[in-house]
Design an enzyme around this catalytic site. Structure first.
Site, PDB file in Angstrom:
ATOM      1  N   ARG A  23       0.739  -1.375  -0.172  1.00  0.00           N
ATOM      2  CA  ARG A  23       0.019   0.150  -0.051  1.00  0.00           C
ATOM      3  C   ARG A  23       0.946   1.240   0.045  1.00  0.00           C
ATOM      4  NH1 ARG A  23      -2.899  -1.114   5.476  1.00  0.00           N
ATOM      5  NH2 ARG A  23      -0.472  -1.535   6.002  1.00  0.00           N
ATOM      6  N   ASP A  48       3.032  22.787  17.316  1.00  0.00           N
ATOM      7  CA  ASP A  48       3.469  22.331  15.872  1.00  0.00           C
ATOM      8  C   ASP A  48       3.783  23.329  14.917  1.00  0.00           C
ATOM      9  OD1 ASP A  48       2.093  18.922  15.874  1.00  0.00           O
ATOM     10  OD2 ASP A  48       3.817  19.741  17.051  1.00  0.00           O
ATOM     11  N   ASN A  49       4.595  23.481  14.301  1.00  0.00           N
ATOM     12  CA  ASN A  49       4.799  24.641  13.000  1.00  0.00           C
ATOM     13  C   ASN A  49       5.108  23.737  11.632  1.00  0.00           C
ATOM     14  OD1 ASN A  49       4.728  26.440  15.165  1.00  0.00           O
ATOM     15  ND2 ASN A  49       6.730  26.816  15.344  1.00  0.00           N
ATOM     16  N   ARG A  59      15.512  30.315   5.973  1.00  0.00           N
ATOM     17  CA  ARG A  59      14.828  30.716   7.026  1.00  0.00           C
ATOM     18  C   ARG A  59      15.924  30.643   8.196  1.00  0.00           C
ATOM     19  NH1 ARG A  59       8.776  30.983   6.716  1.00  0.00           N
ATOM     20  NH2 ARG A  59       8.299  29.984   4.312  1.00  0.00           N
ATOM     21  N   HIS A  62      17.472  31.408  13.684  1.00  0.00           N
ATOM     22  CA  HIS A  62      16.619  31.862  14.837  1.00  0.00           C
ATOM     23  C   HIS A  62      16.613  31.295  16.113  1.00  0.00           C
ATOM     24  CE1 HIS A  62      13.897  32.979  11.156  1.00  0.00           C
ATOM     25  NE2 HIS A  62      14.911  33.835  11.287  1.00  0.00           N
ATOM     26  N   LYS A  72      13.414  21.902  19.366  1.00  0.00           N
ATOM     27  CA  LYS A  72      12.665  21.415  18.190  1.00  0.00           C
ATOM     28  C   LYS A  72      13.090  20.247  17.662  1.00  0.00           C
ATOM     29  CE  LYS A  72      12.730  26.367  17.185  1.00  0.00           C
ATOM     30  NZ  LYS A  72      13.655  27.544  16.421  1.00  0.00           N
ATOM     31  N   HIS A 119      18.283  28.115  15.074  1.00  0.00           N
ATOM     32  CA  HIS A 119      18.298  27.054  13.923  1.00  0.00           C
ATOM     33  C   HIS A 119      17.679  27.869  12.631  1.00  0.00           C
ATOM     34  CE1 HIS A 119      14.904  24.704  11.944  1.00  0.00           C
ATOM     35  NE2 HIS A 119      15.933  23.855  11.795  1.00  0.00           N
ATOM     36  N   TYR A 132       7.919  21.378  12.243  1.00  0.00           N
ATOM     37  CA  TYR A 132       8.624  20.955  13.452  1.00  0.00           C
ATOM     38  C   TYR A 132       7.598  21.028  14.416  1.00  0.00           C
ATOM     39  CZ  TYR A 132       9.171  25.975  12.885  1.00  0.00           C
ATOM     40  OH  TYR A 132       9.270  27.234  12.421  1.00  0.00           O
ATOM     41  N   LYS A 169      13.899  40.822   7.480  1.00  0.00           N
ATOM     42  CA  LYS A 169      13.872  40.468   8.907  1.00  0.00           C
ATOM     43  C   LYS A 169      15.223  39.819   9.225  1.00  0.00           C
ATOM     44  CE  LYS A 169      11.569  37.392  11.596  1.00  0.00           C
ATOM     45  NZ  LYS A 169      10.537  36.792  12.679  1.00  0.00           N
ATOM     46  N   ASP A 170      15.444  38.635   8.321  1.00  0.00           N
ATOM     47  CA  ASP A 170      16.488  37.682   8.691  1.00  0.00           C
ATOM     48  C   ASP A 170      17.821  38.434   8.177  1.00  0.00           C
ATOM     49  OD1 ASP A 170      14.985  34.512   8.125  1.00  0.00           O
ATOM     50  OD2 ASP A 170      14.919  36.145   9.830  1.00  0.00           O
TER      51      ASP A 170
HETATM   52  C1  LIG Z   1       7.752  31.130  14.010  1.00  0.00           C
HETATM   53  C2  LIG Z   1       6.474  31.690  14.036  1.00  0.00           C
HETATM   54  C3  LIG Z   1       5.827  32.720  13.418  1.00  0.00           C
HETATM   55  N1  LIG Z   1       4.678  32.971  13.470  1.00  0.00           N
HETATM   56  C4  LIG Z   1       4.142  33.971  12.442  1.00  0.00           C
HETATM   57  C5  LIG Z   1       4.958  35.365  12.755  1.00  0.00           C
HETATM   58  C6  LIG Z   1       5.106  35.913  11.328  1.00  0.00           C
HETATM   59  O1  LIG Z   1       3.862  36.673  11.153  1.00  0.00           O
HETATM   60  C7  LIG Z   1       4.891  34.615  10.486  1.00  0.00           C
HETATM   61  C8  LIG Z   1       6.110  34.235   9.707  1.00  0.00           C
HETATM   62  O2  LIG Z   1       7.072  34.106  10.904  1.00  0.00           O
HETATM   63  P1  LIG Z   1       8.775  34.231  10.475  1.00  0.00           P
HETATM   64  O3  LIG Z   1       8.777  35.094   9.168  1.00  0.00           O
HETATM   65  O4  LIG Z   1       9.667  34.300  11.789  1.00  0.00           O
HETATM   66  O5  LIG Z   1       8.829  32.577  10.230  1.00  0.00           O
HETATM   67  P2  LIG Z   1      10.277  31.631   9.850  1.00  0.00           P
HETATM   68  O6  LIG Z   1      11.112  32.644   9.070  1.00  0.00           O
HETATM   69  O7  LIG Z   1       9.587  30.408   9.343  1.00  0.00           O
HETATM   70  O8  LIG Z   1      10.740  31.458  11.320  1.00  0.00           O
HETATM   71  C9  LIG Z   1      10.939  30.071  11.876  1.00  0.00           C
HETATM   72  O9  LIG Z   1      12.336  30.083  11.263  1.00  0.00           O
HETATM   73  C10 LIG Z   1      13.166  28.866  11.696  1.00  0.00           C
HETATM   74  C11 LIG Z   1      13.286  27.835  10.787  1.00  0.00           C
HETATM   75  C12 LIG Z   1      12.839  28.599  13.108  1.00  0.00           C
HETATM   76  O10 LIG Z   1      13.349  27.511  13.609  1.00  0.00           O
HETATM   77  C13 LIG Z   1      11.769  29.273  13.870  1.00  0.00           C
HETATM   78  O11 LIG Z   1      11.012  28.224  14.441  1.00  0.00           O
HETATM   79  C14 LIG Z   1      11.069  30.225  13.250  1.00  0.00           C
HETATM   80  O12 LIG Z   1      11.475  31.465  13.511  1.00  0.00           O
HETATM   81  O13 LIG Z   1       4.334  33.623  11.449  1.00  0.00           O
HETATM   82  C15 LIG Z   1       3.655  32.589  14.278  1.00  0.00           C
HETATM   83  O14 LIG Z   1       2.375  32.765  14.442  1.00  0.00           O
HETATM   84  N2  LIG Z   1       4.024  31.471  15.220  1.00  0.00           N
HETATM   85  C16 LIG Z   1       5.392  30.934  15.316  1.00  0.00           C
HETATM   86  O15 LIG Z   1       5.885  30.147  15.967  1.00  0.00           O
END
Ligand SMILES: Cc1cn([C@H]2C[C@H](O)[C@@H](COP(=O)(O)OP(=O)(O)O[C@H]3O[C@H](C)C(=O)[C@H](O)[C@H]3O)O2)c(=O)[nH]c1=O
Length: 186
Positions: A23, A48-49, A59, A62, A72, A119, A132, A169-170
Site C-alpha cells: 500500500r 507544531d509548526n 529561514r 533563529h 525543536k 536554527h 517541526y 527581517k533575517d
Molecule cells: C515562528 C512563528 C511565526 N509566527 C508568525 C509570525 C509571522 O507573522 C509569520 C512568519 O514568521 P517568521 O517569518 O518568523 O517565520 P520563519 O522565518 O519560518 O521562522 C522560523 O524559522 C526558523 C526555521 C525557526 O526555527 C523558527 O521556528 C522560526 O523563527 O508567522 C507564528 O505565528 N508562530 C510562530 O511560531
C-alpha cells in the site's frame, strides 16, 4: 527508530523505522517513550509548526531567548533542505559550533535541536514542506538570532549566495559577536 547524538551534546539525528508494504509505508514520526529512553531527556512538545518554501529560501538563524527558549524536532514532509543547528549555550564546550544535516522526504531524517540553539534551513529542492514540533510557545518578544552568513560561524549552506531568498527581517539579524553582547545584556 535509530537515534544518534551529534557532536553537539543534546542534539540528535533520528531515523524512524519505516514499515513498507504494497500500500505504501507507515512510520511513527515521534514516540515520546522511545525518545526519552534513548536520550535520557524529558520533552513535552506544545506547538507544531509548518512552513512551505521554494528553492533558495533560507529561514534563520533563529532562537527564542530565556524562558521562551524552544527545543525543536524538525523534519521535511516533501522536498529537501540543509538544516543547521548552532550551539549558543554559553556554558557549552561546543559553543559557537554547528551541525548541518540534509533532511529529505526520502531519508525521513529528523533533527532534535535542544533549547539554547539557533536554527535555520535552506531549501535545496524546488519546493519543501518543513514541519517541526516545539516544546515552548511562540513569543515574538523573545525572538532573536544570528545572521546566516556570519564569518565566525562559517556555515556552508551548500547553494550559491545569489540563489538565496532571505526575508528582510533575517537580513537584519546581528552578527555572532553582536548577538553575544545582546545575549549577555539580557
Ligand atoms: C515562528 C512563528 C511565526 N509566527 C508568525 C509570525 C509571522 O507573522 C509569520 C512568519 O514568521 P517568521 O517569518 O518568523 O517565520 P520563519 O522565518 O519560518 O521562522 C522560523 O524559522 C526558523 C526555521 C525557526 O526555527 C523558527 O521556528 C522560526 O523563527 O508567522 C507564528 O505565528 N508562530 C510562530 O511560531
Amino acid at each position: 527508530m535509530n537515534i544518534q547524538e551529534t557532536k553537539l551534546s543534546g542534539c540528535y539525528i533520528i531515523e524512524p523505522k519505516v514499515f513498507g508494504d504494497e500500500r505504501g509505508y507507515f512510520f511513527e514520526s515521534f514516540n515520546k517513550k522511545q525518545f526519552e529512553e534513548v536520550t535520557g531527556l524529558s520533552v513535552d512538545f506544545v506547538q507544531d509548526n509548518q512552513s512551505s518554501s521554494r528553492y533558495g529560501v533560507l529561514r534563520g538563524l533563529h532562537l527564542q531567548y530565556g524562558d521562551a527558549a524552544q527545543a525543536k524536532l524538525v523534519r521535511v514532509l516533501s522536498g529537501e533542505v540543509l538544516d543547521v543547528a548552532v550551539d549558543l549555550r554559553p556554558e557549552s564546550e561546543t559553543y559557537g559550533q554547528h551541525v548541518a544535516v540534509k533532511l529529505t522526504a526520502e531519508n525521513r531524517k529528523q533533527l532534535f535541536i535542544p533549547r539554547g540553539f539557533a536554527h535555520g534551513f535552506v531549501v535545496v529542492s524546488e519546493q519543501a514542506e518543513f514541519f517541526y514540533k516545539c516544546d515552548n510557545f511562540y513569543n515574538p518578544k523573545a525572538e532573536g538570532g544570528v545572521i546566516y552568513n556570519d564569518q565566525s560561524l562559517n556555515i556552508d549552506w551548500g547553494i550559491p549566495e545569489e540563489d538565496m531568498i532571505i526575508s528582510e527581517k533575517d537580513q537584519q539579524l546581528p552578527t555572532f559577536s553582536s548577538f553575544e553582547k545582546i545575549y549577555s545584556a539580557l
